[in-house]
Design a protein around this motif. Sequence first.
Motif, PDB file in Angstrom:
ATOM      1  N   GLY A  91      20.634  21.367  -5.891  1.00  0.00           N
ATOM      2  CA  GLY A  91      20.478  22.810  -5.942  1.00  0.00           C
ATOM      3  C   GLY A  91      19.297  23.197  -5.076  1.00  0.00           C
ATOM      4  N   SER A  92      19.302  24.420  -4.557  1.00  0.00           N
ATOM      5  CA  SER A  92      18.174  24.842  -3.718  1.00  0.00           C
ATOM      6  C   SER A  92      16.894  24.928  -4.529  1.00  0.00           C
ATOM      7  N   ASP A  93      17.010  25.039  -5.861  1.00  0.00           N
ATOM      8  CA  ASP A  93      15.782  25.089  -6.659  1.00  0.00           C
ATOM      9  C   ASP A  93      15.022  23.774  -6.625  1.00  0.00           C
ATOM     10  N   GLN A  94      15.692  22.650  -6.375  1.00  0.00           N
ATOM     11  CA  GLN A  94      14.939  21.400  -6.223  1.00  0.00           C
ATOM     12  C   GLN A  94      14.133  21.409  -4.926  1.00  0.00           C
ATOM     13  N   VAL A  95      14.673  22.035  -3.889  1.00  0.00           N
ATOM     14  CA  VAL A  95      13.923  22.157  -2.643  1.00  0.00           C
ATOM     15  C   VAL A  95      12.712  23.072  -2.859  1.00  0.00           C
ATOM     16  N   ILE A  96      12.890  24.122  -3.674  1.00  0.00           N
ATOM     17  CA  ILE A  96      11.754  24.970  -4.033  1.00  0.00           C
ATOM     18  C   ILE A  96      10.672  24.136  -4.706  1.00  0.00           C
ATOM     19  N   GLU A  97      11.076  23.281  -5.623  1.00  0.00           N
ATOM     20  CA  GLU A  97      10.115  22.413  -6.319  1.00  0.00           C
ATOM     21  C   GLU A  97       9.370  21.529  -5.325  1.00  0.00           C
ATOM     22  N   PHE A  98      10.104  20.907  -4.402  1.00  0.00           N
ATOM     23  CA  PHE A  98       9.452  20.075  -3.388  1.00  0.00           C
ATOM     24  C   PHE A  98       8.408  20.889  -2.625  1.00  0.00           C
ATOM     25  N   ALA A  99       8.796  22.086  -2.198  1.00  0.00           N
ATOM     26  CA  ALA A  99       7.931  22.897  -1.346  1.00  0.00           C
ATOM     27  C   ALA A  99       6.665  23.327  -2.073  1.00  0.00           C
ATOM     28  N   VAL A 100       6.812  23.745  -3.328  1.00  0.00           N
ATOM     29  CA  VAL A 100       5.642  24.179  -4.087  1.00  0.00           C
ATOM     30  C   VAL A 100       4.689  23.016  -4.311  1.00  0.00           C
ATOM     31  N   HIS A 101       5.226  21.866  -4.662  1.00  0.00           N
ATOM     32  CA  HIS A 101       4.366  20.696  -4.881  1.00  0.00           C
ATOM     33  C   HIS A 101       3.721  20.222  -3.577  1.00  0.00           C
ATOM     34  N   ALA A 102       4.391  20.444  -2.464  1.00  0.00           N
ATOM     35  CA  ALA A 102       3.847  20.005  -1.174  1.00  0.00           C
ATOM     36  C   ALA A 102       2.736  20.919  -0.678  1.00  0.00           C
ATOM     37  N   LYS A 103       2.799  22.208  -1.001  1.00  0.00           N
ATOM     38  CA  LYS A 103       1.903  23.163  -0.368  1.00  0.00           C
ATOM     39  C   LYS A 103       0.886  23.810  -1.313  1.00  0.00           C
ATOM     40  N   ALA A 104       1.267  24.036  -2.562  1.00  0.00           N
ATOM     41  CA  ALA A 104       0.393  24.762  -3.491  1.00  0.00           C
ATOM     42  C   ALA A 104      -0.326  23.799  -4.430  1.00  0.00           C
ATOM     43  N   GLY A 105      -1.311  24.326  -5.158  1.00  0.00           N
ATOM     44  CA  GLY A 105      -2.061  23.512  -6.112  1.00  0.00           C
ATOM     45  C   GLY A 105      -3.032  24.387  -6.885  1.00  0.00           C
ATOM     46  N   ALA A 106      -3.816  23.755  -7.735  1.00  0.00           N
ATOM     47  CA  ALA A 106      -4.816  24.494  -8.510  1.00  0.00           C
ATOM     48  C   ALA A 106      -5.754  25.230  -7.557  1.00  0.00           C
ATOM     49  N   GLY A 107      -5.954  26.506  -7.824  1.00  0.00           N
ATOM     50  CA  GLY A 107      -6.820  27.309  -6.975  1.00  0.00           C
ATOM     51  C   GLY A 107      -6.092  28.037  -5.864  1.00  0.00           C
ATOM     52  N   SER A 108      -4.836  27.689  -5.620  1.00  0.00           N
ATOM     53  CA  SER A 108      -4.067  28.386  -4.589  1.00  0.00           C
ATOM     54  C   SER A 108      -3.255  29.511  -5.221  1.00  0.00           C
ATOM     55  N   LYS A 109      -2.646  30.329  -4.377  1.00  0.00           N
ATOM     56  CA  LYS A 109      -1.879  31.479  -4.853  1.00  0.00           C
ATOM     57  C   LYS A 109      -0.482  31.482  -4.239  1.00  0.00           C
ATOM     58  N   VAL A 110       0.466  32.002  -5.007  1.00  0.00           N
ATOM     59  CA  VAL A 110       1.851  32.117  -4.564  1.00  0.00           C
ATOM     60  C   VAL A 110       2.257  33.575  -4.725  1.00  0.00           C
ATOM     61  N   LEU A 111       2.764  34.177  -3.663  1.00  0.00           N
ATOM     62  CA  LEU A 111       3.118  35.601  -3.661  1.00  0.00           C
ATOM     63  C   LEU A 111       4.628  35.758  -3.810  1.00  0.00           C
ATOM     64  N   VAL A 112       5.040  36.544  -4.817  1.00  0.00           N
ATOM     65  CA  VAL A 112       6.466  36.766  -5.087  1.00  0.00           C
ATOM     66  C   VAL A 112       6.713  38.247  -5.342  1.00  0.00           C
ATOM     67  N   ASN A 113       7.972  38.634  -5.306  1.00  0.00           N
ATOM     68  CA  ASN A 113       8.357  39.992  -5.661  1.00  0.00           C
ATOM     69  C   ASN A 113       8.243  40.190  -7.169  1.00  0.00           C
TER      70      ASN A 113
END
Length: 364
Positions: A91-113
Amino acid sequence: MRFNPVLDAISVYEAGKPIELVVREFGIAPKDIVKLASNENPFGCSPKVQEAVGAIVSKMALYPDDSMHKLKAGLSKRFGVDPHEVVIGAGSDQVIEFAVHAKAGAGSKVLVNSVTFAMYEIYAHHVGAEVIRTASREHDLDEFYALYLEHKPSIIFLCTPNNPTGDSADAAEVKAFLSKIDKETLVIVDGAYMEYARYKDAAKALEPKELIETYENVLYLGTFSKAYGLGGMRVGYGIAQRDIITALYKLRPPFNITTLSLEAASVALEDEEFVQMSIAKNFEEMARYEAFAEAHGIRAIDSYTNFVTLCLGEGRNSTAIADTLLRQGMIVRNLAGYGLNAIRVTVGKPEENDRFFALAAELV
């Protein structure tokens, strides 16, 4: 037992109720249940897919081809990208999981609608990232840009067409926005419903090849769960420049896609006639939902997907309506959990839609 404290901020994702659960809870016969809650293709998948999967069921004992060569080659041909610019997920949600774990972390921010696919926030919380939301329900890219300048997020999610509302940003506006974002910010363009948007309005269509060639920080997502009718097979994909794909592959577990799923997706990709038939019928039936909404004083959000979001307004309660429909064997998605007094209804076959209209007319 103590667990990772990041779990404290995570709510469990609530999927649409399966038919089997409604059978158990309410004692309704399966033949009397209509599921219009999970945006599945009501026509199922291509008969060619069913035939191809049936021909290889004996291979279930064997591990799949972990190179996923056949499916990557098919996606490469379809979109004009290099196979090395493709990653496959359950599912594309597993790719989302990969991407978030690859780029984000504690102290970072994620912008969504403000109202969008719930898994963006859930995966962000997995890594301890802070989620920044817009105030607007629709993707207001000026507001996105203002929040980007203020917060400098590690990741920006653009879901277009958007789930669960169905609205879609113009491609020109998205590209103008992308041109202003620095290359260290990963922008994930979720095109799970792009086949529908492309059919309805070419001005909404975003092409993966153009995106990744022009914007080195973009990851485009697609799925076989919607237009291709393979929700139960769990196959999605990401397309990006090679350095992004290489990073995602470091998080991909081996054999994350089954043998049968790989075959199903590969063959589904080849039967464009079936997909276009499904999409055409979807929009024929969607016109009936728009007419129903107008006749009953309900606002239907202009949808570029295979579902319609019906905003109920004063005097109508989405939870009460969804629950009453459920007890009558009609499964729709209540959007109260998203802060909306609305229900999301998958556009089904004509007879399924007939039943929805008959039942809902008594409630709205």
